[in-house]
Scaffold this motif. Structure first.
Motif, PDB file in Angstrom:
ATOM      1  N   THR A  69      -8.299 -12.295 -13.597  1.00  0.00           N
ATOM      2  CA  THR A  69      -7.776 -10.935 -13.390  1.00  0.00           C
ATOM      3  C   THR A  69      -7.679 -10.197 -14.715  1.00  0.00           C
ATOM      4  O   THR A  69      -7.944  -8.989 -14.785  1.00  0.00           O
ATOM      5  CB  THR A  69      -6.393 -10.951 -12.703  1.00  0.00           C
ATOM      6  OG1 THR A  69      -5.406 -11.539 -13.560  1.00  0.00           O
ATOM      7  CG2 THR A  69      -6.443 -11.703 -11.382  1.00  0.00           C
ATOM      8  N   ALA A  99      -3.880  -8.492  -6.051  1.00  0.00           N
ATOM      9  CA  ALA A  99      -3.393  -7.174  -5.620  1.00  0.00           C
ATOM     10  C   ALA A  99      -2.626  -6.474  -6.738  1.00  0.00           C
ATOM     11  O   ALA A  99      -2.779  -5.266  -6.946  1.00  0.00           O
ATOM     12  CB  ALA A  99      -2.514  -7.314  -4.380  1.00  0.00           C
ATOM     13  N   ASP A 121       0.813  -1.216   0.000  1.00  0.00           N
ATOM     14  CA  ASP A 121       0.000   0.000   0.000  1.00  0.00           C
ATOM     15  C   ASP A 121       0.849   1.271   0.000  1.00  0.00           C
ATOM     16  O   ASP A 121       0.524   2.239  -0.689  1.00  0.00           O
ATOM     17  CB  ASP A 121      -0.936   0.009   1.212  1.00  0.00           C
ATOM     18  CG  ASP A 121      -2.129  -0.926   1.033  1.00  0.00           C
ATOM     19  OD1 ASP A 121      -2.405  -1.325  -0.113  1.00  0.00           O
ATOM     20  OD2 ASP A 121      -2.781  -1.247   2.045  1.00  0.00           O
ATOM     21  N   THR A 161      -5.988  -4.817  -8.291  1.00  0.00           N
ATOM     22  CA  THR A 161      -6.102  -3.672  -7.388  1.00  0.00           C
ATOM     23  C   THR A 161      -5.150  -2.545  -7.779  1.00  0.00           C
ATOM     24  O   THR A 161      -5.567  -1.381  -7.900  1.00  0.00           O
ATOM     25  CB  THR A 161      -5.850  -4.100  -5.939  1.00  0.00           C
ATOM     26  OG1 THR A 161      -6.755  -5.160  -5.602  1.00  0.00           O
ATOM     27  CG2 THR A 161      -6.042  -2.934  -4.987  1.00  0.00           C
ATOM     28  N   THR A 184      -6.106  -0.890 -11.115  1.00  0.00           N
ATOM     29  CA  THR A 184      -7.316  -0.077 -11.004  1.00  0.00           C
ATOM     30  C   THR A 184      -7.044   1.218 -10.248  1.00  0.00           C
ATOM     31  O   THR A 184      -7.499   2.303 -10.648  1.00  0.00           O
ATOM     32  CB  THR A 184      -8.420  -0.874 -10.289  1.00  0.00           C
ATOM     33  OG1 THR A 184      -8.647  -2.099 -10.987  1.00  0.00           O
ATOM     34  CG2 THR A 184      -9.717  -0.076 -10.235  1.00  0.00           C
ATOM     35  N   ARG A 185      -6.298   1.121  -9.158  1.00  0.00           N
ATOM     36  CA  ARG A 185      -6.017   2.318  -8.373  1.00  0.00           C
ATOM     37  C   ARG A 185      -5.167   3.327  -9.145  1.00  0.00           C
ATOM     38  O   ARG A 185      -5.376   4.547  -9.022  1.00  0.00           O
ATOM     39  CB  ARG A 185      -5.347   1.928  -7.059  1.00  0.00           C
ATOM     40  CG  ARG A 185      -6.318   1.340  -6.044  1.00  0.00           C
ATOM     41  CD  ARG A 185      -5.661   0.954  -4.749  1.00  0.00           C
ATOM     42  NE  ARG A 185      -4.914   2.051  -4.125  1.00  0.00           N
ATOM     43  CZ  ARG A 185      -4.369   1.979  -2.910  1.00  0.00           C
ATOM     44  NH1 ARG A 185      -4.507   0.859  -2.193  1.00  0.00           N
ATOM     45  NH2 ARG A 185      -3.710   3.002  -2.415  1.00  0.00           N
TER      46      ARG A 185
END
Length: 263
Positions: free
Chosen positions: A156, A110, A66, A114, A117-118
């Motif tokens: 994915t 992830a 993160d 994730t 997309t982020r």
């Protein structure tokens, strides 16, 4: 933008990402390279600064973490020179679904879902406000082929394909170009990292040929670019069949075929 936009490339230390960096540098674009392997990125940056004369920044980041992901998101939000995002970073897992662990699958999602997309979400509002910009999402033909057995990896990549199509509908009218690139088997390190020997496969495309073909699609402003597909009409037929279903999906009652009484 008065000058050529800077290009941020994820997974830029090797494979498709390194070749995207090379090709955009030779087109005169400054670069921001993102990957875990700083030494490889430094080597690539040194060569491209000399050969292409462009400015290159390096962001060492593990996009499954993160704090590292947030660092790249901040750069995308704040650096108004970045006008192209190449969402290339991705991985495959060892074995099949029954052999894979929950942690392995969580890391796969992830990175492939994730993080991708982020990063798109971080840059899209700025692109939309500016009325320009481009997002290239690297997906895979496996997104269309569960028969290949790469169940979670394929899932994915199917997500990335759907995301790109949805972003096209939402961002296209605002001047933002979005492209999904669907490679088939391509000679990169992803095979070794997932415990597979690429030399046992047939029909493997070289990475530079894949990127060069994908950039032809980019220049044509294609939404879907499938470099190994000889006949584009096959994709167009599939897409037309999907579109033809849409009016039939919103019904107040179950279809007659589900309402027949049991014998």
């Amino acid at each position: 933008m008065s000058q050529k936009p800077t290009v941020l490339v994820t997974g830029a230390s090797t494979g498709l990402g390194a070749i995207y960096a090379d090709r955009f540098a030779r087109r005169g674009h400054d670069l921001v390279l993102v990957a875990r392997d700083a030494a490889r990125m430094q080597e690539l940056a040194k060569r491209l600064r000399t050969e292409a004369g462009v400015k290159i920044d390096i962001l060492q980041a593990d996009l499954t973490k993160d704090t590292d992901l947030a660092k790249v998101e901040t750069r995308l939000r704040d650096d108004k020179h970045i006008g192209i995002l190449v969402n290339n970073a991705g991985a495959a897992a060892h074995g099949n679904f029954l052999q894979q662990t929950g942690d392995e699958l969580a890391n796969l999602v992830a990175l492939n879902v994730t993080a991708l997309t982020r990063l798109a979400n971080a840059v899209a509002p700025r692109f939309a406000q500016a009325g320009e910009g481009a997002i290239i999402n690297i997906t895979s033909v496996v997104a269309l082929a569960p028969e290949l057995g790469l169940t979670v990896y394929g899932a994915t990549k199917a997500f990335v394909l759907f995301l790109t199509q949805g972003l096209h509908l939402e961002l296209g009218p605002k001047g933002v170009y979005v492209q999904a690139v669907l490679p088939a088997a391509t000679r990169t390190e992803i095979w070794e990292r997932s415990g597979r020997d690429v030399n046992t496969l047939t029909g493997v495309m070289e990475a530079d040929e894949l990127v060069d073909a994908a950039l032809v699609g980019f220049d044509r402003r294609e939404l879907i670019t499938i470099p190994p597909l000889p006949n584009a009409d096959q994709w167009n037929t599939l897409e037309a069949a999907r579109q033809a279903m849409l009016p039939n999906l919103a019904q107040s009652h179950a279809a007659e075929r589900y309402r027949a009484k049991a014998a």
